[in-house]
Design an enzyme around this catalytic site. Structure first.
Site, PDB file in Angstrom:
ATOM      1  N   CYS B  85       0.796  -1.203  -0.129  1.00 16.23           N
ATOM      2  CA  CYS B  85      -0.046  -0.088   0.070  1.00 16.23           C
ATOM      3  C   CYS B  85       0.885   1.612  -0.074  1.00 16.23           C
ATOM      4  O   CYS B  85       0.544   2.392   0.078  1.00 16.23           O
ATOM      5  CB  CYS B  85      -1.015   0.150   1.269  1.00 16.23           C
ATOM      6  SG  CYS B  85      -1.855  -1.486   1.256  1.00 16.23           S
ATOM      7  N   HIS B 332      -9.458   3.752  -0.845  1.00 15.36           N
ATOM      8  CA  HIS B 332      -7.917   3.017  -0.951  1.00 15.36           C
ATOM      9  C   HIS B 332      -7.341   2.268  -1.896  1.00 15.36           C
ATOM     10  O   HIS B 332      -7.349   1.067  -1.537  1.00 15.36           O
ATOM     11  CB  HIS B 332      -7.896   2.584   0.474  1.00 15.36           C
ATOM     12  CG  HIS B 332      -6.309   2.312   0.919  1.00 15.36           C
ATOM     13  ND1 HIS B 332      -5.380   2.561   0.305  1.00 15.36           N
ATOM     14  CD2 HIS B 332      -5.916   1.248   2.030  1.00 15.36           C
ATOM     15  CE1 HIS B 332      -3.974   1.949   0.986  1.00 15.36           C
ATOM     16  NE2 HIS B 332      -4.786   1.021   1.869  1.00 15.36           N
TER      17      HIS B 332
END
Lengths: 385, 385
Positions: B85, B332
């Site tokens: 991420c 996200h």
């Protein structure tokens, strides 16, 4: 701006390592590179690692952290780089550039891939992630198929015969016979190639690189550090370029524009021409790839690559030996291959290669992603430029 | 060595884009960034793109070539960077460093991820590629589970209550309500959080960031180029660090060593302290992550993060507003998030954010890979340092 050198190299055996995980292989290659340099890891400041498809092969992304963690190098920054089979060369380039920024003095460039003993995953399908998913893999094309299309177009356009194409693997198997890290040590003949199984017409089994587990690591250092080590080999230049991802979008099936652009950038930075290169590692994922690469790199004029093969100019003892370790035919752990190529060129320039080119002073690596959508070319020198 | 600025930013709506592919999203964000900068693409010299798991999500690796190809930027070099991420921030850092080498003047840093409408792929399993495959995902741990372990440890050690933890999403939903790119525009209360579905005790639905499709692009330029553009925002410093990949190997479950190391590097390069930061984008993949990040970044002493939340110091109007665009709770798209954070900080420093911090002069981004094995911190300034 500082100059940068390679001060240590390591490479695992290229093989089906059913008893070793990806991190086992990376750690093993890293240990070899440290030992080769004659240093421990405490001075290493950053790591870049090339890996194509850890996510699909073994369910593991985030290989930078995995590698520094298991190498005992925490908390240094670690970055995975990916452009399919040229991932290793991207890691090498980023490591090189990270020293050029002045931010680091000693950096590791690694490459690793685990492609066998991977449970239910389809390796051939996974590799097609390097092509265009929407327009190529979705219709069933494989990489052997893509390169077969290029081979057919090239053979038709330039009159390359099937026998002449076989000279590539015959040469590379000859070279690789001495390579202690090779997956297959077996000298072969043109007849062996022509009798091997047809994979995607006209490419046969001996035209294809294998699925391989392996890792390779090189340690780079800035000039002031490198000069304290016994065997620095200097980076003279590096070039990288892109082409369309899908083969059908290319202007030509018989040329690779990315190799032309990347090599011209590298030659320019290095201040050399193709004629200055004494030894080269060229991306021979399939036999036709090496043929087309000779022309992209400026080793031969368009359509004339076969003359280099027939005259044995690219065989050991010739003017510019290519793939002295046997090339990708001796093992192609995709994300590691670009680093493995640098390992061989460093050994050649040190004079310690298994199939040594006499008095090699300038070497080149040529590493391709996909069917040519990415190409990276590095030029290294025995002496400081 | 040159200074480097961000001269253009773009971000797609963060959403489930069932009608758009990854390349559609990347191209859209790239077009927005070019328009924002007031330039066309012909002067761009290289691209770095963050993407976590294109291979597993959509069968597509090799996203560098895909992106430059479909953006009409061939044959420039394109490099995919990955650290789960935090992939977007790696791309940003590499783009920044590529200008510091002196090799490039204008470079694109992109991030993109396609996580919904992905056929039979298991998104939760794919995301666990960010953790340790051998020791975490193989035994069934999920990322909500990993952060729940951290939340329980932190709550027990420091007496953080469930209600206090809920202050994170309540604040971020308040901030995100004005964000035109937000996946969820909905103000919520502590009670809403506490009544939402339990996902992994103590974390509930409103503690968790969603699965999102999206892309973000920023254009970086060297000083001499950037000064010709109307809104340059300057990069003052960047830090990156690693920690063990598996949570159980950490020295503490309630601290993130990678955030400490990365932020200290960034503060040092920028010549600032945590007290100088006016606005921050902090990686709130789960509510507890933002709490622990405050301490890793030096915004609060160990165990005291809750005081910042209770006193509203990190809410708009407070001393150091955090996640003024709503943070990861508003979407996200994992590989894009690090770039999306830079987009928001650039808008804040220009004075054009949807939820604007008054007189913001110095901003920070904090982007995490996995459960903290990689952390990247960037510091940007309205003025040249």
């Amino acid at each position: 701006m500082t100059r940068v050198a390679v001060i240590g190299v390591g490479c695992t055996k290229l093989d089906e390592h059913w008893d070793k995980s990806l991190k086992d292989l990376s750690t093993e290659a890293g240990g070899m590179a440290l030992k080769d340099a004659g240093m421990d890891g405490k001075d290493i400041e950053a790591m870049f690692i090339g890996n194509m498809s850890g996510g699909r092969f073994i369910g593991q992304e985030h290989l930078g952290a995995l590698s520094v963690d298991h190498s005992g190098l925490l908390p240094i920054p670690a970055t995975r780089c990916e452009a399919a089979c040229s991932s290793g060369s991207l890691a090498f380039r980023q490591a090189y550039h990270s020293i050029l920024t002045g931010q680091h003095d000693i950096v590791v460039a690694a490459g690793a891939e685990k492609m066998t003993d991977i449970g239910g995953t389809n390796a051939i399908g996974t590799l097609m992630g390097a092509g265009d998913q929407e327009w190529e893999s979705s219709i069933g094309l494989t990489f052997t198929g893509l390169y077969a299309l290029m081979a057919n177009a090239y053979m038709k356009k330039y009159g390359l015969t099937r026998e002449e194409l076989a000279l590539v693997p015959v040469k590379n198997h000859l070279h690789g016979f001495n390579n202690p890290f090779a997956q297959f040590k077996k000298k072969i003949t043109i007849e062996d190639v022509l009798k091997s199984s047809l994979i995607a017409d006209p490419l046969r089994l001996f035209d294809c690189s294998p699925l391989t587990d392996g890792a390779a690591v090189v340690i780079l250092a800035s000039e002031k550090i490198a000069e304290k080590f016994k065997n620095p080999v200097w980076i003279w230049g590096s070039g990288q370029a892109s082409d369309s991802l899908a083969l059908h979008d290319r202007q030509s099936l018989t040329e690779t524009a990315s190799a032309v652009h990347a090599s011209r950038s590298a030659y320019k930075e290095a201040g050399v021409t193709p004629k200055d290169i004494n030894v080269a590692e060229v991306h021979d994922c399939f036999s036709i790839a090496e043929v087309i690469a000779y022309e992209g790199l400026g080793f031969a004029e368009k359509g004339n690559a076969k003359e280099l093969l027939k005259s044995k100019e690219t065989t050991i003892g010739g003017r510019i030996p290519v793939n002295t370790d046997g090339g990708l035919k001796m093992g192609h752990p995709v994300g590691a291959t670009g680093i493995k190529q640098v390992v061989e060129i460093v050994k050649q320039l040190r004079g310690t290669a298994a199939t040594q080119v006499k008095d090699a002073k300038i070497g080149l690596t040529h590493n391709v992603g996909g069917s040519g959508a990415t190409c990276v070319v590095n030029i290294l020198g025995k002496e400081k430029k």
